[in-house]
Design a protein around this motif. Sequence first.
Motif, short mmCIF file in Angstrom:
data_model
loop_
_atom_site.label_atom_id
_atom_site.label_comp_id
_atom_site.label_asym_id
_atom_site.label_seq_id
_atom_site.Cartn_x
_atom_site.Cartn_y
_atom_site.Cartn_z
N TYR A 273 0.87 -1.22 0.02
CA TYR A 273 -0.13 -0.01 -0.23
C TYR A 273 0.99 1.37 0.13
N SER A 274 0.35 2.39 -0.38
CA SER A 274 1.02 3.65 -0.52
C SER A 274 1.78 4.27 0.61
N ASN A 275 1.12 4.35 1.82
CA ASN A 275 1.60 5.10 2.88
C ASN A 275 1.22 4.29 4.17
N ARG A 276 2.23 4.31 5.36
CA ARG A 276 1.88 3.53 6.47
C ARG A 276 1.00 4.58 7.38
N LYS A 277 1.09 5.93 7.03
CA LYS A 277 0.44 7.15 7.83
C LYS A 277 -0.98 7.30 7.32
N HIS A 278 -2.11 7.08 8.35
CA HIS A 278 -3.25 7.64 8.19
C HIS A 278 -3.91 6.36 7.20
N LEU A 279 -3.51 5.12 7.48
CA LEU A 279 -4.06 4.08 6.69
C LEU A 279 -5.75 3.78 6.97
N SER A 280 -6.48 4.01 5.61
CA SER A 280 -7.72 3.93 5.73
C SER A 280 -8.43 2.59 6.35
N PRO A 281 -9.50 3.03 7.01
CA PRO A 281 -10.35 1.76 7.74
C PRO A 281 -10.64 0.64 6.32
N ARG A 282 -10.90 1.01 5.21
CA ARG A 282 -11.24 -0.14 4.31
C ARG A 282 -9.90 -0.92 3.82
N ILE A 283 -8.62 -0.38 3.85
CA ILE A 283 -7.33 -0.97 3.58
C ILE A 283 -7.11 -1.84 4.85
N ARG A 284 -7.45 -1.37 6.05
CA ARG A 284 -7.01 -1.85 7.19
C ARG A 284 -7.78 -3.20 7.46
N VAL A 285 -9.06 -3.12 7.36
CA VAL A 285 -10.08 -4.27 7.33
C VAL A 285 -9.67 -5.29 6.57
N PHE A 286 -9.51 -4.96 5.30
CA PHE A 286 -9.12 -5.99 4.17
C PHE A 286 -7.81 -6.73 4.49
N ARG A 287 -6.70 -5.86 4.88
CA ARG A 287 -5.55 -6.36 5.39
C ARG A 287 -5.85 -7.49 6.53
N ASP A 288 -6.23 -6.94 7.65
CA ASP A 288 -6.77 -8.03 8.61
C ASP A 288 -7.45 -9.33 8.41
N PHE A 289 -8.54 -9.04 7.38
CA PHE A 289 -9.16 -10.12 7.27
C PHE A 289 -8.65 -11.18 6.24
N LEU A 290 -7.70 -10.75 5.28
CA LEU A 290 -6.83 -11.49 4.22
C LEU A 290 -6.00 -12.25 5.35
N GLU A 291 -5.30 -11.57 6.09
CA GLU A 291 -4.17 -12.58 7.13
C GLU A 291 -4.85 -13.33 7.80
N SER A 292 -6.07 -13.26 8.20
CA SER A 292 -6.71 -14.15 9.19
C SER A 292 -7.08 -15.41 8.53
N LYS A 293 -7.67 -15.39 7.31
CA LYS A 293 -8.06 -16.24 6.32
C LYS A 293 -6.72 -17.11 5.87
N LEU A 294 -5.54 -16.70 5.41
CA LEU A 294 -4.47 -17.22 5.18
C LEU A 294 -3.81 -17.90 6.19
N LYS A 295 -3.99 -17.71 7.70
CA LYS A 295 -4.08 -18.33 8.78
C LYS A 295 -4.79 -19.70 9.11
N GLU A 296 -6.07 -19.29 8.62
CA GLU A 296 -6.99 -20.50 8.91
C GLU A 296 -6.71 -21.36 7.57
N HIS A 297 -6.33 -21.17 6.48
CA HIS A 297 -6.25 -22.01 5.27
C HIS A 297 -5.09 -22.07 4.67
N PRO A 298 -3.88 -22.53 5.33
CA PRO A 298 -2.57 -22.50 4.89
C PRO A 298 -2.70 -23.41 3.50
N TRP A 299 -1.61 -22.70 2.50
CA TRP A 299 -1.87 -23.43 1.19
C TRP A 299 -0.59 -24.71 1.10
N ASP A 300 0.26 -24.84 2.19
CA ASP A 300 1.03 -25.67 2.23
C ASP A 300 0.58 -26.93 3.00
#
Length: 300
Positions: A273-300
Motif C-alpha cells: 500500500y502507498s503510505n503507512r500513515k493514516h491507513l484508511s479503514p477499508r485497507i486495514r479491515v481487508f488486510r486483517d481479514f486476508l491475514e486471518s484467512k491465510l492463517k486459517e487455510h494455509p496452502w502448504d
Amino acid sequence: MDNYSQMLAFVWATEHGNFSAAARANGLTPSAISKLITRLEDRLQVRLFQRGTRTLTLTEEGSAYLVSARAVIHAMAEADSLAEAFPGRVTGALRIHTMTTFAKHQILPWLPEFLSTYPGLTVDVQVGPQYVDLFDQGLDIAIHSGGLPDSSRIARKIGESAWVTCASPAYLARRGTPTRPQDLLSHDCFNFGFHSAWNTWQFHGSEGEVITLPIAPKAVFAQGDLLREMALSGAGIVKLAQFHIGEDIRQGRLVPLLSDFNLAGKEPIYLIYSNRKHLSPRIRVFRDFLESKLKEHPWD
C-alpha cells in the motif's frame, strides 16, 4: 494546556528540520509551532532542541523524548481509527491489483464473507501477472510475489510460496515419472508466455550444484490457470506456485515431481500500500481479514 498538541508540534519540527517547514506542512504559523514547543520544554523542564539559524538539532533529552512521543502519537491514531473500523462505518470502494491466480484461489473463496461483514464497501479487483505501481491512479492495495522494485511504498509480507513442478497421475501413467531433472527435457512441458523468472526451471544436481534446464515448452500461456488446466487435463508438466495448486496436490489431482532436487527457499508474497500513515479503514479491515484467512487455510 494541550499536551498532545505540544507533542505533535515537537514531532513535526523533528521530521521537517525547522519550525517554518513544520508549520507550512500542517497549516500553522512558525510562531505557533515555536510557542507549543517552548511550552513543552517548560513543562518538561528540559531543552529538546539546540536551535540553529536554519536547522534544529535534538539534544540527548530530545532524542529520548522523540521515541516516546512517536509511540504515543501512533497509539492515538490507532485508537481514533477503531470507531471507523466498525463494519457499519467502513465505506467506499476498495481497489485491489493482484495476480489472477491469487485472486481466484486466495481471495474469491472468502470474498462473499468479507462483503457481508462490511456491507458499506465495494471491491474492484484488477488482475495482472506482475506488479505495476498504480497507486497514483487510485489503487488501494497490490498483492504480488517475488522481488519488488525499490520505492516509497509499504510492502507487508503476508506469506511465502514454493514453486512446484507437477503433473497429473494420468500423464505420469502414460509417459512415466521423471526421476532426475534432466528427464524433463524429454517430457511435454508448458510455461508462461511472458518474460519472468517463473519460466526458469532450476534444481539441485547430484553433487549439489544448481542446474538450470533449457526447457522448450510445447505451449506457453499468459495465465497460470491455463497452465494448471493443461496439467489437470493430462497434457504435460508445469511449474506453478504452491498457493495456486496446493489444493490440487492435497486432493491428488496433481503430483509433485523431483522434490528431492528442489532448491531451498520460497518466494515471498507481499501486500503493498502507498503510505503507512493514516491507513484508511477499508485497507486495514481487508488486510486483517486476508491475514486471518491465510492463517486459517494455509496452502502448504
